[in-house]
Scaffold this motif. Structure first.
Motif, mmCIF file in Angstrom:
data_model
loop_
_atom_site.group_PDB
_atom_site.id
_atom_site.type_symbol
_atom_site.label_atom_id
_atom_site.label_comp_id
_atom_site.label_asym_id
_atom_site.label_seq_id
_atom_site.Cartn_x
_atom_site.Cartn_y
_atom_site.Cartn_z
ATOM 1 N N LYS A 191 2.005 1.719 -3.579
ATOM 2 C CA LYS A 191 0.884 2.198 -4.399
ATOM 3 C C LYS A 191 0.628 3.681 -4.156
ATOM 4 O O LYS A 191 0.321 4.422 -5.084
ATOM 5 C CB LYS A 191 -0.370 1.372 -4.121
ATOM 6 N N GLU A 192 0.778 4.137 -2.929
ATOM 7 C CA GLU A 192 0.596 5.560 -2.623
ATOM 8 C C GLU A 192 1.654 6.410 -3.324
ATOM 9 O O GLU A 192 1.367 7.517 -3.766
ATOM 10 C CB GLU A 192 0.617 5.808 -1.117
ATOM 11 N N LEU A 224 0.431 -1.916 -12.388
ATOM 12 C CA LEU A 224 0.672 -0.676 -11.639
ATOM 13 C C LEU A 224 1.296 0.433 -12.477
ATOM 14 O O LEU A 224 1.032 1.613 -12.234
ATOM 15 C CB LEU A 224 1.541 -0.956 -10.410
ATOM 16 N N LYS A 256 0.636 6.784 -6.908
ATOM 17 C CA LYS A 256 -0.618 7.531 -7.059
ATOM 18 C C LYS A 256 -0.424 9.023 -6.785
ATOM 19 O O LYS A 256 -1.329 9.813 -7.003
ATOM 20 C CB LYS A 256 -1.686 6.958 -6.116
ATOM 21 N N ILE A 311 8.880 -0.535 -8.146
ATOM 22 C CA ILE A 311 8.032 -1.608 -8.667
ATOM 23 C C ILE A 311 8.771 -2.381 -9.750
ATOM 24 O O ILE A 311 8.778 -3.614 -9.760
ATOM 25 C CB ILE A 311 6.699 -1.031 -9.194
ATOM 26 N N SER A 337 0.827 -1.219 0.000
ATOM 27 C CA SER A 337 0.000 0.000 0.000
ATOM 28 C C SER A 337 0.859 1.267 0.000
ATOM 29 O O SER A 337 0.484 2.267 -0.611
ATOM 30 C CB SER A 337 -0.977 0.005 1.182
#
Length: 168
Positions: A72-73, A103, A76, A91, A69
């Motif tokens: 992912k933040e 992603l 984003k 990643i 998470s």
């Protein structure tokens, strides 16, 4: 993921002056402050011998063992493309191919330009989508060797990724 490339890259980074002086013993909070103050991205200078601050910070992030998470933040993050790219490189270096595609492909739609360090004190503005394309399709980026990943078409044939889910 072929870890040989990352082990070689990591060893080169951890033997660098910058790593030993600034990163060897910092905590996550200090790491984050350094990331927020980055003004460019890049991997290696001088024929792959000298790591940039950016690539050192990507490798240091791995030592913190961030949760999925958290990563992912990072990608984003709409306000800072350099933070987004820290996550994208992380990643590409440490995740499996299917996750990499899922992603990173949405980042193709980010057309902002970021300064890429190409030599000491010399940058070139490059669109983020071009950097993402290189992460997904190349085995070298900015002086760093990447492991090859399964071609997207293989996932499409297996109906794991939709042909229409991504604009080529």
């Amino acid at each position: 993921v072929n870890l040989y490339y990352m082990e070689t890259t990591t060893r080169k980074i951890k033997n660098s002056y910058f790593w030993k002086i600034y990163l060897e013993s910092i905590d996550f909070e200090k790491w984050l402050l350094m990331v927020l103050n980055l003004s460019n991205i890049g991997c290696f200078l001088k024929n792959g011998r000298n790591p940039t601050t950016f690539i050192c910070l990507v490798v240091k992030l791995h030592e913190f063992k961030p949760s999925f998470s958290v990563i992912k933040e990072l990608i984003k993050n709409d306000s800072n493309p350099i933070i987004r790219l820290i996550g994208a490189f992380y990643i590409r270096f440490y995740y499996k191919p299917l996750i990499i595609y899922k992603l990173l492909e949405p980042l193709y739609y980010d057309y902002r330009k970021v300064p890429v360090l190409i030599d000491y004190n010399k940058t070139k503005m490059i669109c983020l989508d071009i950097i993402i394309d290189s992460l997904l399709s190349k085995t070298h980026i900015m002086g760093a060797k990447l492991s090859s990943i399964v071609k997207r078409s293989i996932f499409e044939k297996q109906k794991i990724l939709s042909i229409n889910s991504f604009y080529h």
